[in-house]
Scaffold this active site. Structure first.
Site, short mmCIF file in Angstrom:
data_model
loop_
_atom_site.label_atom_id
_atom_site.label_comp_id
_atom_site.label_asym_id
_atom_site.label_seq_id
_atom_site.Cartn_x
_atom_site.Cartn_y
_atom_site.Cartn_z
N ASP A 159 49.96 17.06 46.74
CA ASP A 159 50.48 16.09 46.25
C ASP A 159 51.91 16.41 45.28
O ASP A 159 51.68 17.39 44.59
CB ASP A 159 49.66 14.96 45.24
CG ASP A 159 48.86 14.15 46.29
OD1 ASP A 159 49.03 14.02 47.21
OD2 ASP A 159 47.83 13.88 45.75
N ASP A 193 51.09 9.45 51.82
CA ASP A 193 50.75 8.32 51.07
C ASP A 193 51.83 7.22 50.87
O ASP A 193 51.67 6.13 51.05
CB ASP A 193 50.56 8.72 49.50
CG ASP A 193 49.48 9.67 49.24
OD1 ASP A 193 48.47 9.68 50.31
OD2 ASP A 193 49.48 10.58 48.52
#
Length: 235
Positions: A159, A193
């Protein structure tokens, strides 16, 4: 029509996967974990490199057994989703619906790639240590190749997108969290995401429009249908 919509969906999936994986690999091989870089000098838009072992948006799902369970669930969902894509195209769902489904599929597959393979292709990564009974980080910058940091299905998801646009505190009178810090937007996430969230939110907002199947095309050779003939006779 079926081939056109399916081709559009496949194109979106490939584009999202390409951007997602290129960004992840670049960040992982150029930044130490925890590194923060302001995008164009803006305080509210940052690259903040972290890794997580669980679900989207950095959420966790139990311990090591939970991670494997989640990864296998993702794998089953992606396989099932492959059949659904073809079915949706065949049943003439709208192009907007197909685009949203493609975004969700691509996001799920993007994070699945991390979980399945990153532990084998990178030499460093967030991994589970039985001695501590928890996940531990690493120092330095990871490299591709050599001995991996984990086995198949045990890789951690990369991430890096962080947008802390608002930082304040809850009012003191607010139940349970009064006076505590509040931040919007707190989660650190990735392109996959973002694709999942975009697809889901768009489906929810435009569900009445997107869930309608495309109407079959009428005759193009001037043929009058039975209903049209009846209407003409009545007139």
């Amino acid at each position: 029509m079926k081939a056109g919509k399916l081709s559009t969906a496949i194109g979106i999936i490939l584009l999202v996967l390409l951007v997602d994986q290129v960004v992840k690999i670049y960040i992982k091989t150029h930044y130490p974990i925890g590194e923060v870089t302001r995008i164009f000098g803006m305080d509210w838009a940052r690259l903040h490199f972290i890794e997580n072992s669980g679900m989207a948006w950095g959420w966790k799902f139990g311990n090591e057994a939970g991670k494997v369970t989640l990864t296998l669930f993702r794998l089953a969902a992606v396989i099932f989703g492959s059949f659904l894509l073809v079915r949706f195209a065949r049943e003439k769902y709208t192009r907007g619906f197909m685009v949203c489904v493609a975004l969700i599929y691509a996001g799920a597959l993007g994070n699945l790639i991390d979980s399945m393979f990153y532990g084998m292709i990178f030499d460093k990564g967030l991994h589970f240590d039985p001695a501590f009974g928890d996940y531990i980080g690493y120092e330095g910058i990871a490299k591709m190749g050599g001995k991996g940091y984990a086995s198949f299905l045990h890789g951690s998801v990369v991430d890096m997108l962080y947008f802390p646009m608002v930082k304040t505190h809850y009012p003191s009178w607010f139940p349970w969290v009064g006076g505590q810090p509040f931040e919007f937007f707190a989660p650190i996430f990735n392109i996959a995401d973002m694709a999942i969230s975009t697809g889901v939110i768009t489906l929810l907002v435009f569900q009445k429009k997107f869930y309608k199947k495309a109407a079959p095309a009428g005759p193009s050779d001037g043929t009058v249908t039975g209903s049209q003939t009846s209407s003409a006779e009545r007139s």
